[in-house]
Design an enzyme around this catalytic site. Structure first.
Site, mmCIF file in Angstrom:
data_model
loop_
_atom_site.group_PDB
_atom_site.id
_atom_site.type_symbol
_atom_site.label_atom_id
_atom_site.label_comp_id
_atom_site.label_asym_id
_atom_site.label_seq_id
_atom_site.Cartn_x
_atom_site.Cartn_y
_atom_site.Cartn_z
ATOM 1 N N MET A 30 0.638 -1.294 0.099
ATOM 2 C CA MET A 30 -0.048 0.001 0.077
ATOM 3 C C MET A 30 1.023 1.220 -0.159
ATOM 4 O O MET A 30 0.272 2.293 0.363
ATOM 5 C CB MET A 30 -0.918 -0.045 1.014
ATOM 6 C CG MET A 30 -1.990 -1.090 1.174
ATOM 7 S SD MET A 30 -3.331 -0.827 2.120
ATOM 8 C CE MET A 30 -2.794 -0.436 3.706
ATOM 9 N N GLU A 35 11.939 -0.175 4.859
ATOM 10 C CA GLU A 35 12.767 -1.182 5.062
ATOM 11 C C GLU A 35 12.067 -2.661 4.678
ATOM 12 O O GLU A 35 12.630 -3.635 4.269
ATOM 13 C CB GLU A 35 13.888 -1.263 6.116
ATOM 14 C CG GLU A 35 15.086 -0.305 5.576
ATOM 15 C CD GLU A 35 15.930 -0.370 4.546
ATOM 16 O OE1 GLU A 35 16.092 -1.703 3.931
ATOM 17 O OE2 GLU A 35 16.074 0.457 3.837
ATOM 18 N N HIS A 37 9.347 -3.456 3.274
ATOM 19 C CA HIS A 37 8.957 -3.497 2.024
ATOM 20 C C HIS A 37 9.865 -4.009 1.017
ATOM 21 O O HIS A 37 9.898 -4.648 0.177
ATOM 22 C CB HIS A 37 8.008 -2.413 1.563
ATOM 23 C CG HIS A 37 6.900 -1.721 2.141
ATOM 24 N ND1 HIS A 37 6.811 -0.892 3.090
ATOM 25 C CD2 HIS A 37 5.866 -2.399 2.254
ATOM 26 C CE1 HIS A 37 5.597 -0.541 3.476
ATOM 27 N NE2 HIS A 37 4.762 -1.697 2.938
ATOM 28 N N GLN A 148 5.848 -11.474 6.944
ATOM 29 C CA GLN A 148 5.282 -12.304 8.264
ATOM 30 C C GLN A 148 5.073 -11.235 9.241
ATOM 31 O O GLN A 148 4.135 -11.533 10.215
ATOM 32 C CB GLN A 148 6.616 -13.113 8.906
ATOM 33 C CG GLN A 148 6.512 -14.343 8.041
ATOM 34 C CD GLN A 148 7.507 -15.290 8.404
ATOM 35 O OE1 GLN A 148 8.631 -14.936 8.859
ATOM 36 N NE2 GLN A 148 7.486 -16.576 8.179
ATOM 37 N N GLN A 153 -2.751 -12.338 7.621
ATOM 38 C CA GLN A 153 -2.702 -12.114 6.288
ATOM 39 C C GLN A 153 -2.210 -13.038 5.345
ATOM 40 O O GLN A 153 -2.562 -13.594 4.459
ATOM 41 C CB GLN A 153 -2.178 -10.653 5.852
ATOM 42 C CG GLN A 153 -2.153 -10.257 4.294
ATOM 43 C CD GLN A 153 -1.915 -9.027 4.048
ATOM 44 O OE1 GLN A 153 -2.533 -7.957 4.267
ATOM 45 N NE2 GLN A 153 -0.654 -8.704 3.847
ATOM 46 N N VAL A 176 11.113 -7.102 9.397
ATOM 47 C CA VAL A 176 11.956 -6.252 9.677
ATOM 48 C C VAL A 176 11.698 -5.271 10.675
ATOM 49 O O VAL A 176 10.711 -4.737 10.738
ATOM 50 C CB VAL A 176 12.507 -5.265 8.127
ATOM 51 C CG1 VAL A 176 13.445 -4.448 8.455
ATOM 52 C CG2 VAL A 176 12.535 -6.222 7.059
ATOM 53 N N MET A 184 8.769 -2.484 11.717
ATOM 54 C CA MET A 184 8.299 -1.553 10.695
ATOM 55 C C MET A 184 7.063 -1.490 10.199
ATOM 56 O O MET A 184 6.609 -2.602 9.959
ATOM 57 C CB MET A 184 9.409 -1.319 9.529
ATOM 58 C CG MET A 184 10.864 -1.017 10.051
ATOM 59 S SD MET A 184 11.969 -0.503 8.726
ATOM 60 C CE MET A 184 13.498 -0.611 9.788
ATOM 61 N N SER A 186 4.136 1.192 8.157
ATOM 62 C CA SER A 186 3.671 2.613 7.489
ATOM 63 C C SER A 186 2.989 3.452 8.497
ATOM 64 O O SER A 186 2.950 4.606 8.353
ATOM 65 C CB SER A 186 2.945 2.418 6.269
ATOM 66 O OG SER A 186 3.543 1.631 5.258
ATOM 67 N N ARG A 187 2.534 2.624 9.546
ATOM 68 C CA ARG A 187 1.524 3.509 10.502
ATOM 69 C C ARG A 187 2.435 3.871 11.711
ATOM 70 O O ARG A 187 1.918 4.718 12.338
ATOM 71 C CB ARG A 187 0.331 2.539 10.926
ATOM 72 C CG ARG A 187 -0.710 2.253 10.168
ATOM 73 C CD ARG A 187 -1.899 1.397 10.715
ATOM 74 N NE ARG A 187 -2.770 1.619 9.632
ATOM 75 C CZ ARG A 187 -3.315 0.622 8.756
ATOM 76 N NH1 ARG A 187 -2.664 -0.526 8.674
ATOM 77 N NH2 ARG A 187 -4.590 0.618 7.974
HETATM 78 P P1 AMP Z 1 1.521 -3.020 3.496
HETATM 79 O O1 AMP Z 1 2.019 -1.805 2.725
HETATM 80 O O2 AMP Z 1 1.317 -2.584 5.079
HETATM 81 O O3 AMP Z 1 -0.108 -3.597 2.998
HETATM 82 O O4 AMP Z 1 2.470 -4.190 3.533
HETATM 83 C C1 AMP Z 1 2.981 -4.784 2.270
HETATM 84 C C2 AMP Z 1 3.717 -5.856 2.458
HETATM 85 O O5 AMP Z 1 4.841 -5.572 3.098
HETATM 86 C C3 AMP Z 1 3.032 -6.952 3.299
HETATM 87 O O6 AMP Z 1 3.215 -8.184 2.810
HETATM 88 C C4 AMP Z 1 3.535 -6.566 4.549
HETATM 89 O O7 AMP Z 1 3.540 -8.045 5.593
HETATM 90 C C5 AMP Z 1 4.933 -6.546 4.342
HETATM 91 N N1 AMP Z 1 5.600 -5.734 5.355
HETATM 92 C C6 AMP Z 1 5.168 -4.448 5.993
HETATM 93 N N2 AMP Z 1 5.970 -4.323 6.901
HETATM 94 C C7 AMP Z 1 6.855 -5.199 7.023
HETATM 95 C C8 AMP Z 1 8.094 -5.400 7.762
HETATM 96 N N3 AMP Z 1 8.137 -4.594 8.980
HETATM 97 N N4 AMP Z 1 8.759 -6.519 7.832
HETATM 98 C C9 AMP Z 1 8.482 -7.429 6.640
HETATM 99 N N5 AMP Z 1 7.295 -7.303 5.815
HETATM 100 C C10 AMP Z 1 6.751 -6.162 6.056
#
Ligand code: AMP
Length: 289
Positions: A30, A35, A37, A148, A153, A176, A184, A186-187
């Site tokens: 999204m 890091e 992503h 993970q 999800q 990560v 980590m 985005s929120r």
């Molecule tokens: P999102 O943009 O939040 O929908 O996340 C997109 C993808 O990035 C999803 O598969 C998340 O699980 C993965 N993701 C988000 N944050 C992390 C993180 N800290 N470590 C590993 N994968 C992440």
């Protein structure tokens, strides 16, 4: 690297890649990339000749009272980061491109999507599985990469692919974390400095459950009580759930006699954060102290 906004442009770019026999990796996101992503994109690049990243804030996975309109949108930065991490194409459709007038389909995998996040965020996983199936069909990728961090999800997507015989391999990528152990997200940028410090309570709760388990406690209720106590001691935090469940089905288990996962959803002020870890003897601690 290319940036495209329409399904036609995306297909025009990927068709020759597929015809030439090069493997395609898909990383759905999204945006507001960090890091976490980028780890997905790098892993995809190691395993696939061509990597596509989707940047789309999917409205159908947000509830009416959730943060869809204020979710961070940073496309120019995201595009730069994707290029540096090795992506070949970024697909950034607008909402009408994905959901044109007349759109009405919904994918509901039932099962694991009904629990935990499914109870606290009604409709969320139907939004996720619908958009992911669309992306699988649009990209026709060989592999798709999921973090993970969003543990449930990942299980829901695996169920989607298994149940509907979708010809794609789902590749999980580890969480990560920031140097201090906050996963980590985005929120995280919603957090003010005081909340940012308070958010470490998620890490602390998982660490507490892990070390109690390693000291011999295998009753899930005791581990859950321990996590809840750690979170309750932080005045800025409130718990949506703090559970230890079967690592695959996410169903309740009394005792840890097969792989288990600790899953948390905690509000820090107005920001809802999730985190998790596998409960095993072998795993390193969340933050290696
Ligand atoms: P999102 O943009 O939040 O929908 O996340 C997109 C993808 O990035 C999803 O598969 C998340 O699980 C993965 N993701 C988000 N944050 C992390 C993180 N800290 N470590 C590993 N994968 C992440």
């Amino acid at each position: 690297m290319k940036l495209v906004h329409t399904i036609k442009e995306l297909r025009d770019s990927t068709a020759p890649v597929r015809q030439s026999g090069v493997g395609i990796g898909l990383v759905p996101t999204m945006g507001a990339l960090h890091e976490g992503h980028l780890a997905l994109i790098r892993r995809a690049k190691e395993q696939c000749g061509f990597v596509g990243v989707c940047v789309f804030v999917n409205p159908t996975q947000f509830g009416p009272a959730e943060d869809f309109s204020r979710y961070p949108r940073t496309l120019p930065d995201d595009v730069r980061a994707c290029e540096q991490a090795g992506a070949d194409i970024v697909f950034a459709p607008d909402v009408d491109e994905m959901y044109p007038p007349g759109f009405s389909a919904t994918v509901d995998v039932g099962g694991v999507s009904r629990l935990l996040e499914g109870l606290h965020r009604p409709g969320h996983f139907n939004g996720v599985t619908t958009v992911c199936l669309k992306l699988f069909n649009i990209f026709q990728a060989d592999r798709a990469y999921f973090g993970q961090k969003d543990y449930q999800q990942l299980q829901v997507i695996k169920q989607l692919v298994r149940d509907l015989n979708i010809p794609i391999e789902i590749v999980p990528v580890g969480i990560v974390r920031e140097p201090d152990g906050l996963a980590m997200s985005s929120r995280n940028r919603y957090l003010n400095p005081e909340e940012r410090r308070a958010a470490l309570v998620l890490r602390d709760a998982l660490e507490a459950a892990l070390s109690t388990y390693r000291n011999g406690q295998i009753e899930t209720e005791a581990l859950e009580r321990e996590m809840s106590a750690v979170i309750a001691a932080q005045p800025l935090a409130s718990i949506d759930y703090a559970v230890v469940v079967d690592a695959e089905t996410l169903q309740h288990m009394d005792r840890i006699n097969r792989p288990a996962a600790a899953l948390l959803a905690v509000r820090i002020g107005a920001t809802r954060l999730i985190d998790n870890c596998l409960i095993t003897q072998e795993m390193p601690n969340i933050v290696k102290l």
